[in-house]
Design an enzyme around this catalytic site. Structure first.
Site, short mmCIF file in Angstrom:
data_model
loop_
_atom_site.label_atom_id
_atom_site.label_comp_id
_atom_site.label_asym_id
_atom_site.label_seq_id
_atom_site.Cartn_x
_atom_site.Cartn_y
_atom_site.Cartn_z
N LYS A 20 0.84 -1.21 0.00
CA LYS A 20 0.00 0.00 0.00
C LYS A 20 0.87 1.26 0.00
O LYS A 20 0.63 2.18 -0.79
CB LYS A 20 -0.92 -0.03 1.23
CG LYS A 20 -1.87 1.15 1.34
CD LYS A 20 -3.10 0.79 2.14
CE LYS A 20 -2.92 0.90 3.64
NZ LYS A 20 -2.71 2.30 4.10
N ASP A 312 1.62 -1.36 11.78
CA ASP A 312 0.31 -1.80 11.26
C ASP A 312 0.04 -3.28 11.56
O ASP A 312 -1.08 -3.76 11.37
CB ASP A 312 0.24 -1.57 9.74
CG ASP A 312 0.22 -0.08 9.40
OD1 ASP A 312 -0.16 0.73 10.27
OD2 ASP A 312 0.60 0.27 8.27
N ARG A 343 -6.50 1.66 17.93
CA ARG A 343 -6.28 0.21 17.80
C ARG A 343 -5.89 -0.46 19.11
O ARG A 343 -6.00 -1.69 19.21
CB ARG A 343 -5.25 -0.07 16.69
CG ARG A 343 -5.79 0.19 15.31
CD ARG A 343 -4.81 -0.11 14.21
NE ARG A 343 -5.43 0.05 12.90
CZ ARG A 343 -4.77 0.22 11.76
NH1 ARG A 343 -3.46 0.24 11.76
NH2 ARG A 343 -5.42 0.35 10.62
C1 S3P Z 1 2.38 4.71 6.14
C2 S3P Z 1 2.99 4.95 7.33
C3 S3P Z 1 2.46 4.50 8.62
C4 S3P Z 1 1.41 3.41 8.47
C5 S3P Z 1 0.45 3.68 7.37
C6 S3P Z 1 1.17 3.88 6.05
C7 S3P Z 1 2.98 5.25 4.91
O1 S3P Z 1 1.89 5.62 9.27
O2 S3P Z 1 0.73 3.22 9.67
O3 S3P Z 1 -0.46 2.61 7.23
O4 S3P Z 1 2.63 4.81 3.81
O5 S3P Z 1 3.84 6.15 5.04
P1 S3P Z 1 2.83 6.59 10.16
O6 S3P Z 1 4.02 6.81 9.35
O7 S3P Z 1 2.09 7.84 10.40
O8 S3P Z 1 3.09 5.81 11.42
#
Ligand code: S3P
Length: 434
Positions: A20, A312, A343
Protein backbone atom coordinates in the site's frame (compact mmCIF):
# COMPACT_ATOMS: atom_id res chain seq x y z
CA UNK A 1 -17.32 -15.91 10.58
CA UNK A 2 -16.79 -19.62 11.00
CA UNK A 3 -14.06 -21.67 9.45
CA UNK A 4 -13.61 -25.38 9.79
CA UNK A 5 -10.05 -26.40 9.30
CA UNK A 6 -8.81 -29.83 8.35
CA UNK A 7 -6.32 -31.67 10.47
CA UNK A 8 -3.78 -30.49 7.90
CA UNK A 9 -4.25 -26.85 8.89
CA UNK A 10 -3.76 -24.06 6.34
CA UNK A 11 -2.10 -25.22 3.17
CA UNK A 12 -1.10 -23.65 -0.12
CA UNK A 13 0.55 -20.71 -1.74
CA UNK A 14 -0.65 -17.16 -1.66
CA UNK A 15 0.21 -13.95 -3.49
CA UNK A 16 -0.95 -10.96 -1.47
CA UNK A 17 -1.72 -7.61 -3.16
CA UNK A 18 0.93 -4.96 -3.78
CA UNK A 19 2.32 -2.86 -0.96
CA UNK A 20 0.00 0.00 0.00
CA UNK A 21 2.72 2.51 0.93
CA UNK A 22 4.68 1.86 -2.27
CA UNK A 23 1.54 1.94 -4.44
CA UNK A 24 0.52 5.37 -3.09
CA UNK A 25 3.98 6.78 -3.63
CA UNK A 26 4.34 5.39 -7.15
CA UNK A 27 1.24 7.33 -8.25
CA UNK A 28 2.23 10.50 -6.37
CA UNK A 29 5.80 10.61 -7.63
CA UNK A 30 4.68 9.56 -11.10
CA UNK A 31 2.25 12.50 -11.11
CA UNK A 32 5.11 14.88 -10.24
CA UNK A 33 7.52 13.39 -12.78
CA UNK A 34 7.94 14.13 -16.45
CA UNK A 35 6.95 11.25 -18.77
CA UNK A 36 5.06 8.08 -18.02
CA UNK A 37 5.36 5.98 -14.86
CA UNK A 38 4.36 2.36 -15.34
CA UNK A 39 3.28 0.52 -12.21
CA UNK A 40 2.93 -3.25 -11.95
CA UNK A 41 1.21 -5.02 -9.06
CA UNK A 42 -0.38 -1.76 -7.90
CA UNK A 43 -2.72 -2.27 -4.93
CA UNK A 44 -6.26 -1.65 -6.16
CA UNK A 45 -7.63 -1.13 -2.67
CA UNK A 46 -9.85 1.85 -1.88
CA UNK A 47 -7.01 3.87 -0.29
CA UNK A 48 -4.70 3.79 -3.31
CA UNK A 49 -7.59 4.38 -5.72
CA UNK A 50 -8.28 7.51 -3.64
CA UNK A 51 -4.77 8.74 -4.40
CA UNK A 52 -5.37 8.20 -8.13
CA UNK A 53 -8.63 10.15 -7.97
CA UNK A 54 -7.05 13.06 -6.05
CA UNK A 55 -4.41 13.44 -8.76
CA UNK A 56 -7.01 13.04 -11.53
CA UNK A 57 -8.74 15.98 -9.85
CA UNK A 58 -5.49 17.94 -10.29
CA UNK A 59 -5.20 17.19 -14.00
CA UNK A 60 -3.07 14.01 -13.88
CA UNK A 61 -4.20 11.38 -16.34
CA UNK A 62 -3.89 7.74 -15.27
CA UNK A 63 -4.68 4.67 -17.37
CA UNK A 64 -5.90 1.82 -15.19
CA UNK A 65 -5.50 -1.33 -17.30
CA UNK A 66 -5.99 -4.91 -16.08
CA UNK A 67 -2.26 -5.57 -15.61
CA UNK A 68 -0.74 -2.16 -14.90
CA UNK A 69 -1.28 1.49 -14.10
CA UNK A 70 0.18 4.19 -16.32
CA UNK A 71 0.57 7.63 -14.76
CA UNK A 72 1.10 10.43 -17.26
CA UNK A 73 3.09 12.86 -15.13
CA UNK A 74 2.51 16.60 -15.17
CA UNK A 75 6.01 17.50 -13.97
CA UNK A 76 7.12 18.93 -10.65
CA UNK A 77 5.20 22.19 -11.05
CA UNK A 78 2.46 21.02 -13.39
CA UNK A 79 -0.46 20.13 -11.11
CA UNK A 80 -3.68 22.05 -11.79
CA UNK A 81 -5.97 23.61 -9.22
CA UNK A 82 -8.51 20.88 -8.37
CA UNK A 83 -11.99 21.34 -9.80
CA UNK A 84 -13.53 19.71 -6.73
CA UNK A 85 -12.50 19.54 -3.10
CA UNK A 86 -9.89 16.76 -2.64
CA UNK A 87 -11.58 13.82 -0.94
CA UNK A 88 -8.97 11.64 0.79
CA UNK A 89 -11.51 9.02 1.92
CA UNK A 90 -10.05 6.86 4.69
CA UNK A 91 -6.41 7.42 3.75
CA UNK A 92 -3.98 9.11 6.12
CA UNK A 93 -1.14 8.49 3.67
CA UNK A 94 -2.97 10.31 0.86
CA UNK A 95 -3.82 13.26 3.13
CA UNK A 96 -0.45 13.77 4.73
CA UNK A 97 1.77 13.15 1.72
CA UNK A 98 -0.40 15.24 -0.61
CA UNK A 99 -0.33 18.08 1.93
CA UNK A 100 3.45 18.23 1.53
CA UNK A 101 3.02 18.41 -2.25
CA UNK A 102 0.21 20.99 -2.17
CA UNK A 103 2.01 23.33 0.22
CA UNK A 104 4.17 24.72 -2.61
CA UNK A 105 1.73 24.69 -5.56
CA UNK A 106 0.61 27.85 -7.31
CA UNK A 107 -3.03 27.35 -6.22
CA UNK A 108 -5.25 26.94 -3.17
CA UNK A 109 -7.32 23.90 -2.33
CA UNK A 110 -9.12 22.04 0.44
CA UNK A 111 -9.02 18.44 1.60
CA UNK A 112 -11.70 16.37 3.33
CA UNK A 113 -12.01 12.75 4.44
CA UNK A 114 -14.35 10.17 5.92
CA UNK A 115 -15.50 9.98 9.55
CA UNK A 116 -12.36 8.12 10.69
CA UNK A 117 -9.90 10.34 8.80
CA UNK A 118 -11.57 13.49 10.15
CA UNK A 119 -10.55 12.43 13.67
CA UNK A 120 -6.88 11.87 12.86
CA UNK A 121 -4.27 14.41 13.95
CA UNK A 122 -2.93 16.75 11.27
CA UNK A 123 -0.97 19.05 13.58
CA UNK A 124 1.99 16.71 13.04
CA UNK A 125 2.24 17.87 9.40
CA UNK A 126 0.78 21.37 9.78
CA UNK A 127 3.54 22.37 12.20
CA UNK A 128 6.61 21.45 10.13
CA UNK A 129 5.02 22.59 6.87
CA UNK A 130 4.18 25.95 8.47
CA UNK A 131 7.80 26.21 9.64
CA UNK A 132 8.75 25.87 5.97
CA UNK A 133 6.49 28.81 5.14
CA UNK A 134 3.33 26.91 4.18
CA UNK A 135 -0.11 28.42 4.64
CA UNK A 136 -2.07 25.43 5.96
CA UNK A 137 -5.05 25.66 8.28
CA UNK A 138 -7.59 23.34 9.77
CA UNK A 139 -10.91 24.94 8.83
CA UNK A 140 -12.63 23.84 12.07
CA UNK A 141 -9.64 24.94 14.14
CA UNK A 142 -9.23 21.46 15.65
CA UNK A 143 -6.01 20.46 13.82
CA UNK A 144 -7.97 17.86 11.86
CA UNK A 145 -9.52 17.73 8.40
CA UNK A 146 -10.85 19.68 6.53
CA UNK A 147 -7.56 21.37 5.70
CA UNK A 148 -7.16 24.47 3.56
CA UNK A 149 -3.81 24.96 1.82
CA UNK A 150 -2.71 28.09 -0.06
CA UNK A 151 0.42 27.25 -2.02
CA UNK A 152 3.57 29.28 -1.17
CA UNK A 153 7.31 29.27 -1.90
CA UNK A 154 8.79 27.10 0.87
CA UNK A 155 12.11 27.27 2.71
CA UNK A 156 14.29 24.36 3.78
CA UNK A 157 14.32 23.45 7.49
CA UNK A 158 15.78 20.85 9.80
CA UNK A 159 12.87 19.31 11.66
CA UNK A 160 13.19 17.17 14.79
CA UNK A 161 10.03 15.11 14.55
CA UNK A 162 8.52 14.09 17.89
CA UNK A 163 7.02 10.99 16.24
CA UNK A 164 8.54 8.21 14.18
CA UNK A 165 6.12 8.55 11.29
CA UNK A 166 6.83 7.97 7.61
CA UNK A 167 3.78 10.03 6.75
CA UNK A 168 5.18 13.05 8.58
CA UNK A 169 8.69 12.51 7.22
CA UNK A 170 7.37 12.08 3.68
CA UNK A 171 5.17 15.20 3.81
CA UNK A 172 8.24 17.25 4.78
CA UNK A 173 10.54 15.64 2.20
CA UNK A 174 7.96 16.19 -0.56
CA UNK A 175 7.61 19.83 0.45
CA UNK A 176 11.42 20.02 0.41
CA UNK A 177 11.53 18.98 -3.26
CA UNK A 178 10.55 22.50 -4.31
CA UNK A 179 11.90 24.49 -1.31
CA UNK A 180 14.68 27.05 -1.77
CA UNK A 181 17.28 25.08 0.23
CA UNK A 182 17.82 21.52 1.57
CA UNK A 183 15.38 20.07 4.09
CA UNK A 184 16.14 17.44 6.77
CA UNK A 185 13.95 15.42 9.10
CA UNK A 186 15.24 13.60 12.17
CA UNK A 187 12.96 11.02 13.76
CA UNK A 188 13.17 9.41 17.20
CA UNK A 189 13.32 6.00 15.48
CA UNK A 190 13.64 5.21 11.80
CA UNK A 191 10.26 4.85 10.06
CA UNK A 192 9.67 3.16 6.69
CA UNK A 193 11.97 4.62 4.03
CA UNK A 194 9.97 4.05 0.83
CA UNK A 195 9.84 7.78 0.07
CA UNK A 196 13.61 8.17 0.30
CA UNK A 197 14.26 5.09 -1.86
CA UNK A 198 11.65 5.88 -4.49
CA UNK A 199 12.36 9.61 -4.77
CA UNK A 200 16.02 8.74 -5.46
CA UNK A 201 14.89 6.39 -8.22
CA UNK A 202 12.83 9.23 -9.71
CA UNK A 203 15.96 11.39 -9.82
CA UNK A 204 15.78 13.42 -6.61
CA UNK A 205 18.83 13.84 -4.40
CA UNK A 206 17.99 12.28 -1.03
CA UNK A 207 20.46 11.16 1.63
CA UNK A 208 19.91 9.21 4.84
CA UNK A 209 22.10 8.98 7.90
CA UNK A 210 20.83 7.21 10.99
CA UNK A 211 17.34 8.56 11.60
CA UNK A 212 17.89 11.72 9.53
CA UNK A 213 16.78 12.05 5.91
CA UNK A 214 17.75 15.06 3.79
CA UNK A 215 16.31 16.18 0.47
CA UNK A 216 17.77 18.73 -1.93
CA UNK A 217 15.57 20.92 -4.13
CA UNK A 218 14.96 19.32 -7.51
CA UNK A 219 14.28 20.76 -10.98
CA UNK A 220 12.64 17.69 -12.35
CA UNK A 221 11.66 14.08 -11.61
CA UNK A 222 11.68 11.35 -14.25
CA UNK A 223 8.96 8.74 -14.85
CA UNK A 224 9.94 5.18 -13.88
CA UNK A 225 8.83 1.59 -14.12
CA UNK A 226 7.84 0.40 -10.64
CA UNK A 227 7.16 -3.22 -9.72
CA UNK A 228 5.40 -3.16 -6.37
CA UNK A 229 6.29 -6.06 -4.03
CA UNK A 230 3.61 -7.86 -2.00
CA UNK A 231 2.51 -5.97 1.10
CA UNK A 232 4.09 -7.33 4.28
CA UNK A 233 1.26 -5.72 6.24
CA UNK A 234 -1.23 -7.90 4.32
CA UNK A 235 1.05 -10.94 4.50
CA UNK A 236 1.09 -10.51 8.29
CA UNK A 237 -2.45 -11.92 8.59
CA UNK A 238 -1.44 -15.12 6.83
CA UNK A 239 1.82 -15.38 8.76
CA UNK A 240 -0.12 -15.17 12.02
CA UNK A 241 -2.82 -17.55 10.79
CA UNK A 242 -0.34 -20.24 9.73
CA UNK A 243 1.62 -19.92 12.98
CA UNK A 244 -1.40 -20.34 15.26
CA UNK A 245 -3.36 -23.01 13.36
CA UNK A 246 -1.82 -26.44 14.03
CA UNK A 247 -0.65 -28.42 11.02
CA UNK A 248 -0.24 -25.41 8.71
CA UNK A 249 2.38 -24.82 6.08
CA UNK A 250 1.96 -22.03 3.55
CA UNK A 251 4.13 -20.07 1.14
CA UNK A 252 3.68 -16.31 0.80
CA UNK A 253 5.00 -15.27 -2.60
CA UNK A 254 7.05 -12.14 -3.33
CA UNK A 255 6.66 -10.27 -0.04
CA UNK A 256 8.44 -6.94 0.52
CA UNK A 257 11.10 -7.37 3.21
CA UNK A 258 12.47 -3.82 3.39
CA UNK A 259 14.38 -3.71 6.73
CA UNK A 260 12.34 -0.67 7.83
CA UNK A 261 9.17 -2.78 7.51
CA UNK A 262 10.22 -6.25 8.62
CA UNK A 263 9.42 -6.07 12.34
CA UNK A 264 6.62 -8.64 11.96
CA UNK A 265 9.13 -11.21 10.72
CA UNK A 266 11.48 -10.52 13.64
CA UNK A 267 8.63 -10.82 16.15
CA UNK A 268 7.34 -14.06 14.62
CA UNK A 269 10.82 -15.55 14.94
CA UNK A 270 11.36 -14.24 18.48
CA UNK A 271 8.03 -15.75 19.52
CA UNK A 272 9.27 -19.13 18.25
CA UNK A 273 7.72 -19.04 14.76
CA UNK A 274 9.13 -21.25 12.03
CA UNK A 275 9.76 -18.98 9.00
CA UNK A 276 12.15 -19.37 6.12
CA UNK A 277 12.90 -17.20 3.08
CA UNK A 278 13.19 -18.49 -0.46
CA UNK A 279 13.93 -16.70 -3.75
CA UNK A 280 15.30 -13.56 -2.11
CA UNK A 281 15.34 -10.65 -4.55
CA UNK A 282 17.67 -7.89 -3.39
CA UNK A 283 17.66 -4.30 -4.56
CA UNK A 284 15.99 -1.03 -3.58
CA UNK A 285 12.88 -2.75 -2.26
CA UNK A 286 13.94 -6.32 -1.47
CA UNK A 287 11.41 -9.16 -1.53
CA UNK A 288 11.26 -12.89 -0.86
CA UNK A 289 8.93 -15.85 -0.70
CA UNK A 290 8.25 -16.72 2.93
CA UNK A 291 7.52 -20.27 4.04
CA UNK A 292 5.70 -20.41 7.37
CA UNK A 293 4.80 -23.46 9.44
CA UNK A 294 2.61 -23.66 12.54
CA UNK A 295 4.66 -23.29 15.70
CA UNK A 296 4.40 -23.26 19.48
CA UNK A 297 4.67 -19.56 20.25
CA UNK A 298 5.78 -17.89 23.45
CA UNK A 299 5.28 -14.35 24.75
CA UNK A 300 7.90 -11.60 24.29
CA UNK A 301 8.28 -7.87 24.93
CA UNK A 302 7.93 -5.65 21.85
CA UNK A 303 9.18 -2.10 22.33
CA UNK A 304 11.47 0.71 21.13
CA UNK A 305 12.86 1.03 17.64
CA UNK A 306 11.07 -2.04 16.28
CA UNK A 307 7.65 -0.39 16.76
CA UNK A 308 7.62 1.72 13.55
CA UNK A 309 8.75 -1.39 11.64
CA UNK A 310 5.57 -3.26 12.57
CA UNK A 311 3.12 -0.54 13.54
CA UNK A 312 0.31 -1.80 11.26
CA UNK A 313 0.93 -5.42 12.27
CA UNK A 314 0.42 -4.94 16.01
CA UNK A 315 -3.31 -5.81 15.94
CA UNK A 316 -2.64 -9.26 14.48
CA UNK A 317 0.41 -9.69 16.73
CA UNK A 318 -1.99 -9.22 19.66
CA UNK A 319 -4.06 -12.12 18.30
CA UNK A 320 -0.93 -14.29 18.00
CA UNK A 321 0.00 -13.37 21.58
CA UNK A 322 -3.32 -14.77 22.82
CA UNK A 323 -2.26 -18.15 21.43
CA UNK A 324 1.29 -17.91 22.77
CA UNK A 325 2.51 -19.36 26.07
CA UNK A 326 3.24 -16.68 28.67
CA UNK A 327 3.02 -12.92 28.55
CA UNK A 328 3.49 -10.54 25.64
CA UNK A 329 4.08 -6.87 26.44
CA UNK A 330 3.65 -4.23 23.74
CA UNK A 331 5.14 -0.83 24.72
CA UNK A 332 6.03 2.48 23.02
CA UNK A 333 3.10 2.07 20.65
CA UNK A 334 0.91 5.07 21.55
CA UNK A 335 0.77 5.81 17.80
CA UNK A 336 -1.71 2.95 17.55
CA UNK A 337 -4.31 5.19 19.17
CA UNK A 338 -4.34 7.56 16.18
CA UNK A 339 -4.64 5.08 13.33
CA UNK A 340 -7.89 4.35 11.45
CA UNK A 341 -9.29 3.60 14.92
CA UNK A 342 -7.82 3.59 18.43
CA UNK A 343 -6.28 0.21 17.80
CA UNK A 344 -5.17 -0.35 21.39
CA UNK A 345 -8.66 0.16 22.83
CA UNK A 346 -10.48 -1.68 20.04
CA UNK A 347 -8.17 -4.71 20.12
CA UNK A 348 -8.29 -4.98 23.91
CA UNK A 349 -12.08 -4.62 24.09
CA UNK A 350 -12.70 -7.19 21.38
CA UNK A 351 -10.15 -9.68 22.68
CA UNK A 352 -11.71 -9.42 26.13
CA UNK A 353 -15.12 -10.19 24.60
CA UNK A 354 -13.56 -13.41 23.29
CA UNK A 355 -12.28 -14.31 26.77
CA UNK A 356 -8.63 -13.21 26.43
CA UNK A 357 -6.60 -12.07 29.41
CA UNK A 358 -5.47 -8.69 28.06
CA UNK A 359 -4.99 -5.29 29.57
CA UNK A 360 -4.76 -1.85 27.96
CA UNK A 361 -1.80 0.37 28.89
CA UNK A 362 -0.97 3.97 27.98
CA UNK A 363 1.25 2.99 25.12
CA UNK A 364 0.31 -0.59 24.30
CA UNK A 365 -1.10 -3.69 25.94
CA UNK A 366 -0.22 -6.71 28.07
CA UNK A 367 -1.49 -10.07 26.93
CA UNK A 368 -1.36 -13.24 29.02
CA UNK A 369 -1.64 -15.97 26.41
CA UNK A 370 -3.01 -19.45 26.62
CA UNK A 371 -6.69 -18.92 27.41
CA UNK A 372 -9.08 -20.49 24.92
CA UNK A 373 -10.95 -17.82 22.96
CA UNK A 374 -14.65 -18.12 22.25
CA UNK A 375 -17.38 -16.74 20.05
CA UNK A 376 -18.26 -13.06 20.16
CA UNK A 377 -19.57 -10.14 18.16
CA UNK A 378 -16.52 -8.11 17.17
CA UNK A 379 -16.69 -4.35 16.62
CA UNK A 380 -14.30 -3.72 13.71
CA UNK A 381 -14.71 0.06 14.15
CA UNK A 382 -14.75 0.01 10.34
CA UNK A 383 -10.98 -0.47 10.49
CA UNK A 384 -9.61 -2.88 7.87
CA UNK A 385 -6.74 -4.16 9.99
CA UNK A 386 -9.02 -4.87 12.95
CA UNK A 387 -11.46 -6.84 10.76
CA UNK A 388 -8.63 -8.93 9.26
CA UNK A 389 -7.03 -9.56 12.66
CA UNK A 390 -10.27 -11.04 13.96
CA UNK A 391 -10.79 -13.06 10.79
CA UNK A 392 -7.46 -14.67 11.82
CA UNK A 393 -8.65 -15.12 15.42
CA UNK A 394 -11.76 -16.85 14.02
CA UNK A 395 -9.53 -19.62 12.68
CA UNK A 396 -8.72 -20.84 16.19
CA UNK A 397 -11.58 -19.72 18.37
CA UNK A 398 -14.36 -21.86 19.68
CA UNK A 399 -17.61 -20.91 17.91
CA UNK A 400 -18.47 -18.21 15.48
CA UNK A 401 -17.17 -14.64 15.29
CA UNK A 402 -19.43 -12.01 13.85
CA UNK A 403 -17.38 -9.04 12.62
CA UNK A 404 -19.23 -5.77 12.07
CA UNK A 405 -18.57 -3.91 8.79
CA UNK A 406 -16.33 -6.76 7.72
CA UNK A 407 -16.12 -5.39 4.15
CA UNK A 408 -13.92 -2.52 5.35
CA UNK A 409 -11.04 -4.84 4.32
CA UNK A 410 -11.52 -3.29 0.85
CA UNK A 411 -9.34 -0.38 2.02
CA UNK A 412 -6.17 -2.45 1.72
CA UNK A 413 -7.13 -5.98 0.66
CA UNK A 414 -10.37 -6.38 -1.32
CA UNK A 415 -9.88 -10.17 -1.87
CA UNK A 416 -8.93 -10.95 1.70
CA UNK A 417 -11.82 -13.28 2.59
CA UNK A 418 -11.56 -15.12 -0.74
CA UNK A 419 -7.81 -15.64 -0.28
CA UNK A 420 -8.03 -16.86 3.30
CA UNK A 421 -10.84 -19.27 2.41
CA UNK A 422 -8.61 -20.76 -0.26
CA UNK A 423 -6.01 -21.69 2.33
CA UNK A 424 -8.48 -23.29 4.73
CA UNK A 425 -10.17 -25.26 1.95
CA UNK A 426 -9.12 -28.75 2.74
CA UNK A 427 -9.03 -30.72 -0.47
CA UNK A 428 -10.42 -34.05 -1.44
CA UNK A 429 -9.87 -35.99 1.78
CA UNK A 430 -12.37 -33.86 3.56
CA UNK A 431 -14.53 -32.43 0.80
CA UNK A 432 -15.50 -28.83 1.03
CA UNK A 433 -15.24 -28.01 4.69
CA UNK A 434 -15.37 -24.23 4.74
C1 S3P B 1 2.38 4.71 6.14
C2 S3P B 1 2.99 4.95 7.33
C3 S3P B 1 2.46 4.50 8.62
C4 S3P B 1 1.41 3.41 8.47
C5 S3P B 1 0.45 3.68 7.37
C6 S3P B 1 1.17 3.88 6.05
C7 S3P B 1 2.98 5.25 4.91
O1 S3P B 1 1.89 5.62 9.27
O2 S3P B 1 0.73 3.22 9.67
O3 S3P B 1 -0.46 2.61 7.23
O4 S3P B 1 2.63 4.81 3.81
O5 S3P B 1 3.84 6.15 5.04
P1 S3P B 1 2.83 6.59 10.16
O6 S3P B 1 4.02 6.81 9.35
O7 S3P B 1 2.09 7.84 10.40
O8 S3P B 1 3.09 5.81 11.42
Amino acid sequence: MKYEISRYGLRGEITVPGDKSISHRSVMFGALAGGVTEIENFLRGADCMTTISCFANMGVHTDVTPDRILVHGNGLRGLKAPEKILDCGNSGTTTRLISGILASQSFSCSMVGDASLKKRPMRRIMKPLSMMGADITSTLGNDCLPLRINGKQLHGIHYMSPVASAQVKSAILLAGLTADSPTSVTEPYLSRNHTELMLSTFGAQVTSEGTTATIYPADELYGQKIIVPGDISSAAFFLAAALIVPGSEIVLKNIGINPTRDGMLTVCREMGGNLTYENIRRGGEPSADIVVRSSDLHGITIQGDIIPKLIDELPVIAVMACYAKGTTIIKDAAELKVKESNRIRIMVDNLKLMGADVEETDDGMIIHGGRPLHKAVINSADDHRIAMSFAVAALRCDGELIITHKNCVGISYPRFYIDIKQLVHTGQDFGKIY
